[in-house]
Write an enzyme that holds these catalytic residues in place. Structure first.
Site, PDB file in Angstrom:
ATOM      1  N   ASP A   1       0.814  -0.991  -0.156  1.00 43.41           N
ATOM      2  CA  ASP A   1       0.116   0.102  -0.181  1.00 43.41           C
ATOM      3  C   ASP A   1       0.945   0.968   0.080  1.00 43.41           C
ATOM      4  O   ASP A   1       2.191   1.169  -0.083  1.00 43.41           O
ATOM      5  CB  ASP A   1      -1.117  -0.118   1.062  1.00 43.41           C
ATOM      6  CG  ASP A   1      -0.375   0.357   2.644  1.00 43.41           C
ATOM      7  OD1 ASP A   1       0.967   0.257   2.575  1.00 43.41           O
ATOM      8  OD2 ASP A   1      -1.071   0.435   3.440  1.00 43.41           O
ATOM      9  N   HIS A   2       0.191   2.419   0.286  1.00 47.71           N
ATOM     10  CA  HIS A   2       1.201   3.803   0.348  1.00 47.71           C
ATOM     11  C   HIS A   2       2.039   3.714   1.371  1.00 47.71           C
ATOM     12  O   HIS A   2       3.343   4.252   1.147  1.00 47.71           O
ATOM     13  CB  HIS A   2       0.017   4.815   0.135  1.00 47.71           C
ATOM     14  CG  HIS A   2      -0.600   4.867   1.465  1.00 47.71           C
ATOM     15  ND1 HIS A   2      -1.591   4.000   1.650  1.00 47.71           N
ATOM     16  CD2 HIS A   2      -0.894   5.620   2.801  1.00 47.71           C
ATOM     17  CE1 HIS A   2      -2.433   4.158   2.874  1.00 47.71           C
ATOM     18  NE2 HIS A   2      -1.630   4.983   3.435  1.00 47.71           N
TER      19      HIS A   2
ATOM     20  N   CYS B   1       3.652  -2.981   4.109  1.00 45.99           N
ATOM     21  CA  CYS B   1       2.528  -1.733   4.395  1.00 45.99           C
ATOM     22  C   CYS B   1       3.400  -1.115   5.527  1.00 45.99           C
ATOM     23  O   CYS B   1       4.560  -1.202   5.714  1.00 45.99           O
ATOM     24  CB  CYS B   1       1.138  -2.349   4.684  1.00 45.99           C
ATOM     25  SG  CYS B   1       1.266  -3.355   6.300  1.00 45.99           S
ATOM     26  N   GLY B   2       2.646  -0.534   6.349  1.00 53.54           N
ATOM     27  CA  GLY B   2       3.159   0.261   7.379  1.00 53.54           C
ATOM     28  C   GLY B   2       3.846  -0.405   8.310  1.00 53.54           C
ATOM     29  O   GLY B   2       5.157  -0.278   8.727  1.00 53.54           O
ATOM     30  N   THR B   3       2.918  -1.465   8.766  1.00 56.91           N
ATOM     31  CA  THR B   3       3.510  -2.100   9.854  1.00 56.91           C
ATOM     32  C   THR B   3       3.864  -3.778   9.142  1.00 56.91           C
ATOM     33  O   THR B   3       4.506  -4.486  10.008  1.00 56.91           O
ATOM     34  CB  THR B   3       2.603  -2.452  10.870  1.00 56.91           C
ATOM     35  OG1 THR B   3       1.345  -2.868  10.309  1.00 56.91           O
ATOM     36  CG2 THR B   3       2.330  -1.289  11.544  1.00 56.91           C
TER      37      THR B   3
ATOM     38  N   GLY C   1      -1.366  -5.450   8.450  1.00 56.80           N
ATOM     39  CA  GLY C   1      -2.634  -5.531   8.045  1.00 56.80           C
ATOM     40  C   GLY C   1      -2.609  -6.322   6.543  1.00 56.80           C
ATOM     41  O   GLY C   1      -3.630  -7.121   6.327  1.00 56.80           O
TER      42      GLY C   1
ATOM     43  N   HIS D   1      10.036 -23.784   9.185  1.00 59.08           N
ATOM     44  CA  HIS D   1       9.165 -24.575   9.852  1.00 59.08           C
ATOM     45  C   HIS D   1       7.680 -24.048   9.487  1.00 59.08           C
ATOM     46  O   HIS D   1       6.926 -24.856   9.276  1.00 59.08           O
ATOM     47  CB  HIS D   1       9.145 -24.040  11.195  1.00 59.08           C
ATOM     48  CG  HIS D   1      10.253 -24.399  12.207  1.00 59.08           C
ATOM     49  ND1 HIS D   1      10.587 -24.536  13.527  1.00 59.08           N
ATOM     50  CD2 HIS D   1      11.263 -24.707  11.721  1.00 59.08           C
ATOM     51  CE1 HIS D   1      11.499 -25.255  13.817  1.00 59.08           C
ATOM     52  NE2 HIS D   1      12.401 -25.441  12.874  1.00 59.08           N
TER      53      HIS D   1
ATOM     54  N   ARG E   1       8.337 -33.202  10.434  1.00 55.46           N
ATOM     55  CA  ARG E   1       7.188 -33.000  11.715  1.00 55.46           C
ATOM     56  C   ARG E   1       6.341 -31.671  11.304  1.00 55.46           C
ATOM     57  O   ARG E   1       5.231 -31.580  11.650  1.00 55.46           O
ATOM     58  CB  ARG E   1       7.758 -32.945  13.053  1.00 55.46           C
ATOM     59  CG  ARG E   1       8.575 -31.583  13.414  1.00 55.46           C
ATOM     60  CD  ARG E   1       9.240 -31.814  14.576  1.00 55.46           C
ATOM     61  NE  ARG E   1       9.787 -30.344  14.989  1.00 55.46           N
ATOM     62  CZ  ARG E   1      11.029 -30.048  14.682  1.00 55.46           C
ATOM     63  NH1 ARG E   1      11.780 -30.620  13.705  1.00 55.46           N
ATOM     64  NH2 ARG E   1      11.511 -28.827  15.065  1.00 55.46           N
ATOM     65  N   HIS E   2       6.982 -30.811  10.655  1.00 56.57           N
ATOM     66  CA  HIS E   2       6.113 -29.549  10.327  1.00 56.57           C
ATOM     67  C   HIS E   2       5.205 -29.891   8.946  1.00 56.57           C
ATOM     68  O   HIS E   2       4.267 -28.960   9.003  1.00 56.57           O
ATOM     69  CB  HIS E   2       7.460 -28.603   9.755  1.00 56.57           C
ATOM     70  CG  HIS E   2       8.307 -28.145  10.658  1.00 56.57           C
ATOM     71  ND1 HIS E   2       8.160 -27.857  11.891  1.00 56.57           N
ATOM     72  CD2 HIS E   2       9.678 -28.623  10.491  1.00 56.57           C
ATOM     73  CE1 HIS E   2       9.348 -27.662  12.518  1.00 56.57           C
ATOM     74  NE2 HIS E   2      10.358 -28.285  11.790  1.00 56.57           N
TER      75      HIS E   2
END
Ligand code: RB5
Length: 150
Positions: A8-9, A65-67, A70, A98, A132-133
Site C-alpha cells: 500500500d502507500h 505496508c506500514g507495519t 494489515g 518451519h 514434523r512440520h
C-alpha cells in the site's frame, strides 16, 4: 524464481527498494502495485499478490505496508497462503523452514531498508524442512477447508 511484489502507500518506498535490489541480483519480480504514495487500501494489493502466489504465477511473494500487519492478515484469507510478518532474520528463516511461508510481509515504518533486505535474503535462502512440520501445515489446510463455506 519469480517474486510477486505488492504494497500500500505505507509500504510503497520499501517495495520499490526491494524490487530494485532483487532485480539487480537477477531475480525476476512482478510488481502488483501500488505505484505511488497516494493513499490506497492494503487488502487490494494483498489479494493481487496472494492470488498470483496461490495460483502458481509467482513462486513467492513479498508484501509491504506500514507495519506489515494489515497486509498479512488480508493475504492470509486466500486459501493456500501462509503470509508471515517478520522484523528479524531469525523469524524470516523460521517462517520458511518451519512454516513454509510463501509470502513475506514487512513494515516500512518498522524496519529500515538495510535490515529489511537482510530479512528478505534470509527468507529466500531458507528451505522448508518438511518432516514434523508437514503435518502441522496439513492441519492448517484442514482448517481452511473446514471454514471455506462457513
Ligand atoms: C496505512 O496508514 C497503514 O494503516 C497500513 O500501511 C498498515 O500499517 C496496516 O496494517
Amino acid at each position: 524464481m519469480k517474486i510477486a511484489l505488492g504494497s500500500d502507500h505505507g509500504g510503497y518506498n520499501l517495495k520499490e527498494y526491494i524490487k530494485d535490489t532483487l532485480e539487480q541480483k537477477g531475480i525476476r519480480c512482478m510488481d502488483f502495485g501500488t505505484y505511488s504514495t497516494r493513499s490506497v487500501d492494503y487488502p487490494d494489493f494483498a489479494l493481487k499478490v496472494a492470488k498470483s502466489v496461490a495460483g502458481g504465477e509467482c513462486d513467492q511473494g513479498i508484501l509491504c505496508c506500514g507495519t506489515g500487519i494489515g497486509i498479512s492478515i488480508a493475504a492470509n484469507k486466500v486459501p493456500g497462503i501462509r503470509a508471515a510478518v517478520c522484523g528479524d532474520c531469525f523469524s524470516a528463516r523460521m517462517a520458511r523452514e518451519h512454516n513454509n511461508a510463501n509470502i513475506l510481509c514487512l513494515g516500512e515504518r518498522v524496519v529500515g531498508r538495510g535490515l529489511a533486505f537482510e530479512i528478505v535474503e534470509a527468507w529466500l535462502k531458507a528451505e522448508f524442512q518438511g518432516g514434523r512440520h508437514e503435518k502441522r501445515l496439513d492441519k492448517i489446510s484442514d482448517i481452511e477447508r473446514a471454514y471455506s463455506n462457513f
